[in-house]
Design a protein around this motif. Structure first.
Motif, PDB file in Angstrom:
ATOM      1  N   LEU A 617     120.420  25.565 -43.267  1.00  0.00           N
ATOM      2  CA  LEU A 617     119.007  25.375 -42.955  1.00  0.00           C
ATOM      3  C   LEU A 617     118.106  26.398 -43.631  1.00  0.00           C
ATOM      4  CD1 LEU A 617     119.210  24.460 -39.163  1.00  0.00           C
ATOM      5  CD2 LEU A 617     118.424  22.983 -41.006  1.00  0.00           C
ATOM      6  N   TYR A 758     118.633  17.095 -37.554  1.00  0.00           N
ATOM      7  CA  TYR A 758     118.543  17.417 -38.986  1.00  0.00           C
ATOM      8  C   TYR A 758     119.691  16.780 -39.757  1.00  0.00           C
ATOM      9  CZ  TYR A 758     118.944  20.153 -43.272  1.00  0.00           C
ATOM     10  OH  TYR A 758     119.057  20.539 -44.583  1.00  0.00           O
ATOM     11  N   ASN A 777     114.388  20.516 -44.270  1.00  0.00           N
ATOM     12  CA  ASN A 777     114.467  21.681 -43.375  1.00  0.00           C
ATOM     13  C   ASN A 777     113.232  22.552 -43.546  1.00  0.00           C
ATOM     14  OD1 ASN A 777     115.342  22.264 -46.000  1.00  0.00           O
ATOM     15  ND2 ASN A 777     116.560  24.017 -45.345  1.00  0.00           N
TER      16      ASN A 777
END
Length: 909
Positions: A617, A758, A777
């Protein structure tokens, strides 16, 4: 009813019958060059258009008639017409002007009527348009203040700085009655024009920006109502726009010079005499006014102590001003602006205003948006009111500005005295949700703060809603993000020190956008920007206009040139982009073939599958090679499709002899792609990345019999390895949703559309996004590239919403939605979809509700259009009843195929 009323009714009925006038068919939206009453039309053969509306089923146009005259009253007099098309047998709702040559700088009026199987429509009301003026008619000079004359002004530092220029000209008008007054004006980089103290228009940042060494636009305004008998004053404020340098260090942005003005005011009197007021050395200029700096990235600074009361009215004492400098003309060709201007399109109030620990006020608009703040506030003499803008907040409620990079995004207002002020900037806009206010004497109320949402003036033509919360929020995010990135061109972002026309963002995105906004004229203008960026060897800049010099010869990005022209033609029936730019497109294609096609493969790729979701991320770009497709697959598959489009374009543009060459090259690319980059044993392309398999499958390049296995690889990666999440970047996301649906995996497409973890669109929304992020992200990656308002990752999602969920799709071979394919995928878990689309042929509607295996579906097909509707047998076991307007019903495997003429129809319970 009295005898006289009966007589009158009979007379009206007689004339209606005699003329064949039908009250059941209405002619709607008559336009010229896709505008209602354009001024400054420069094309010699403009296109007229309209559509029909009726409550009847099966309405068909069989002819039309158009009349054009320079005299309003002359539309009914044959001797006054410059064109009478006569009754033209045609079902087309477009016509090209084919009358006498249009004179420059002249008003014309036109009207149209249509003949249908339900009678003849009434004539449309008369519409006006005016023509542009030629170079020989201007007889004006470019003027300005040709120096830097204020403290701190510079063009060569990171933060360039320049004050606005104020120019004025008093002139004596006649005492005669005025028939017509037209102002032709170009102020670079941007201007506000006044006549006798009143704004000439509400256009913002006019004229439309261009790469000024190639092209310069001017605007045309009717100012008859603002002109007085006797003394008059024309005043103009010149802002910097993108003519003056925005940035000169770091990654510099092209600049062209100091602001300059060209104007011609033409006055026609009722007695036939004329007067012209033009820019020349007799004008006065000052840069000592209240706008002491303006920069799109950094903001506007306004010093109320320097205000010039009455400067744009007659009688003002301008003895302290200087004679205007006559300056050189820009290098670019001067042309009439072909597209609508930027305007205030909506006004929004804050959802909250709070005082934060620093003593400043934090304003939350509740939505990430693009515009300017129109604020009313109190301040003390000589104090500075600071207005800072950001998309996001830090945990301590201060503004998060790291993702703005070098952009200051700050407006400053200096008060002249204690008291209340109302102010908004003239030459800057911001991308933001939050505003931080400092320097006020009291907390403002919500009614005192209004954001004016700014983008190119265009209609919202699509509506879309479902019973799924995630889809609805993502659609809203797309709506706000798309319009926030329209600035005379489709931009990448509206907030940081970039805001450019990156082409890769719009290759497929332009199609989805065109379901929501009437964006054809914006893209028509952008195609010209792209051609202006083309080099002598055929290469085009992937940033157009080319404020950044980026010549990458990249297929998947530069291809937007061809894809946008196709969108304009297919969705809007506008083939002007194809015809005008075909020679330029051909030169680009020949460059790619000449330099980058080797043994059946396009070897050039610069950006890969840009911004695919990284494995961590914190990363911007993935470091995992298994996620990255071979760029040769992307370029070869995309160029194969482009060559097929160019073969079609060649015929439309009058060069059918070129088509065979394109198709021969395309054939060699299909063979070369599969020979070099397809593994027949594993049925995978390259390293088996999702995007590498997607493009060949979507475009039909996979060897026959291997399609299902290639699809299985895409599904395995998406559904199993990525646990039902997106694993594509900018290129792959343009095909993912439609390809999965096309090959029967609408369930997986629906899962991707509604996913909230995500990486997904729903993840952005769940994390508070109200627009679309630059990165999957975007809330955790480094600020170098975490714009909170980008649209490139939308890919084909909006297209999928309309075509595959609502079932509103322009059928293969159709232009302007004259024939519609209605084939929703009705995914399990989705209970309702309601959508409308106001196409150039009329409004299309589709609303369905599903409860298990029970379906209720209502559709509306515009007059003079038709549709093929696919009704799933599983949801509608009984064959539909053949009724009025239904042309035929056949059984097609799992569907009832229903052929519809125009009208509204209901199927199911």
């Amino acid at each position: 009813m009295t005898y006289k009323k009966i007589q009158l009714l009979c007379v009206l009925l007689y004339f209606c019958i005699a003329s064949g006038c039908s009250d059941v068919v209405r002619l709607e939206s008559p336009r010229l060059e896709m505008q209602e009453a354009p001024l400054g039309v420069s094309v010699p053969h403009p296109v007229f258009s309209w559509h029909l509306d009726s409550d009847r089923k099966g309405v068909e146009q069989n002819a039309y008639e158009i009349r054009v005259s320079p005299i309003l009253e002359g539309l009914d007099s044959e001797s006054s017409l410059v064109w009478n098309s006569g009754k033209v047998a045609s079902d087309a709702m477009q016509a090209v002007y084919d009358g006498q040559a249009l004179e420059q700088g002249t008003d014309y009026y036109w009207k149209v009527r249509a003949y249908t199987n339900e009678g003849t429509t009434a004539w449309s009301k008369a519409h006006r348009f005016s023509t542009a003026i030629g170079a020989d008619r201007w007889q004006a000079e470019w003027i300005g203040e040709d120096r830097l004359s204020n403290p701190g002004e510079n063009r060569d530092s990171l933060y360039t700085r320049l004050a606005a220029r104020y120019l004025r000209k008093e002139f004596a008008g006649g005492q005669k009655d005025i028939r017509r007054a037209m102002l032709y004006i170009s102020g670079l980089g941007a201007y506000e024009a006044y006549l006798n103290g009143e704004r000439v228009s509400d256009d913002f940042l006019a004229p439309a920006l261009t790469f000024y060494s190639k092209l310069v636009y001017y605007n045309t305004y009717d100012v008859t109502r603002l002109l007085h008998k006797g003394d008059n004053t024309l005043g103009v404020i010149l802002g910097n726009g993108r003519y003056f340098w925005l940035r000169a260090q770091g990654k510099p942005i092209a600049g062209f010079g100091l602001p300059r003005l060209l104007a011609r005011l033409e006055v026609e009197y009722e007695d036939g005499s004329r007067q012209a007021v033009v820019t020349d050395g007799s004008w006065k200029v000052t840069s000592k006014g209240p706008i002491i700096a303006n920069n799109e990235y950094d903001g506007e600074e306004y010093d109320a102590r320097k205000e010039l009361p009455g400067w744009n009215r007659s009688g003002y004492d301008d003895t302290g001003w200087q004679p205007a400098d006559v300056v050189s003309a820009p290098a670019g060709q001067l042309c009439a602006q072909p597209c609508p201007p930027i305007r205030v399109m909506e006004r929004v109030r804050p959802v909250s205003i709070t005082r934060i620990p620093s003593g400043k006020y934090l304003v939350d608009m509740g939505q990430n948006m693009v515009g300017r703040l129109n604020a009313t506030f109190t301040a003390r003499k000589d104090s500075v009111v600071t207005m800072r803008f950001s998309e996001l907040l830090n945990p301590d409620s201060t503004l998060y500005v790291a993702n703005l990079r070098s952009a200051k995004a700050t407006d400053l207002f200096t008060a002249a005295a204690d008291g209340k002020y109302t102010w908004r900037p003239a030459f800057v806009f911001h991308g933001f949700r939050y505003i931080e206010l400092d320097g006020l004497t009291e907390m403002p109320a919500a009614k005192d703060l209004e954001v004016e949402v700014l983008y190119d003036d265009m209609a919202t033509i699509g509506t879309f809603e479902t019973d799924n919360r995630v889809i609805n929020q993502v659609y809203s995010n797309a709506y706000w993000g798309i319009r926030g990135n329209y600035r005379n061109m489709p931009t990448d972002c509206p907030q940081r020190d970039e805001r450019h026309g990156w082409m890769g963002d719009r290759t497929t995105g332009c199609w989805g956008e065109s379901f929501i906004f009437e964006n054809c004229l914006l893209y028509r203008k952008w195609l010209q920007d792209i051609e202006c960026s083309q080099g002598d060897n055929g290469c085009i800049s992937v940033v157009s206009p080319q404020y950044w010099y980026e010549r990458a010869d990249d297929i998947t990005w530069s291809g937007a040139y061809i894809f946008a022209a196709e969108m304009m033609y297919r969705h809007f029936g506008d083939k002007s982009g194809i015809i005008k730019h075909y020679p330029s497109m051909k030169r680009w294609a020949e460059l790619i073939i000449r330099q980058y096609v080797q043994d059946g493969v396009v070897i050039r790729d610069c950006f890969g599958d840009w911004c695919l979701p990284p494995e961590s991320l914190e990363l911007i770009f993935s470091k995992d090679p298994t996620r990255k497709p071979d760029g040769r697959i992307l370029s070869t598959a995309t160029f194969w499709h482009i060559l097929h489009l160019l073969a079609d374009f060649a015929s439309l543009a009058g060069h059918p002899e070129d088509a065979d060459g394109y198709l021969a090259c395309a054939s060699s690319l299909k063979e070369g792609l599969n020979r070099h980059l397809f593994n027949y044993e594993t049925a995978q392309y390259g390293n088996n990345a999702v995007t590498g398999n997607l493009l060949p499958l979507y475009y039909g390049l996979v060897p026959e019999g291997y399609e299902q296995r290639v699809l299985n690889s895409i599904v395995e990666k998406t559904e199993v390895e990525r646990n039902g999440h997106v694993s594509t970047g900018v290129v792959g996301i343009q095909y993912l949703m439609r390809c999965l649906t096309k090959y029967g995996r609408q369930d997986l497409a629906y899962k991707l559309a509604t996913q909230e973890t995500y990486p997904s669109w729903g993840y952005m929304a769940k994390r508070g996004a109200t627009t679309i992020w630059e990165l999957w992200n975007g809330d955790t990656a480094a600020p170098d590239m975490n714009s909170a308002n980008h649209v490139m990752l939308l890919g084909d999602l909006v297209i999928w919403y309309y075509e595959n969920l609502a079932g509103i799709k322009n059928a293969e071979g159709s232009t302007g939605f004259r024939h519609i394919e209605m084939k929703p995928c009705f995914p399990d878990g989705l209970g309702r979809v309601s959508a409308t689309y106001r196409s150039v042929s009329g409004t299309i509607g589709s609303r369905w509700e599903r409860d298990g295996d029970s379906l209720s579906w209502t559709v509306t097909i515009p007059a003079n259009c038709s549709a093929t509707l696919y009704l799933p047998v599983a949801l509608h076991p009984e064959k539909p009843v053949l009724a009025e307007g239904i042309r035929g019903i056949t059984s097609q495997e799992a569907y009832w195929q229903v052929e519809l003429s125009s009208g509204t129809y209901h199927f199911g319970k």
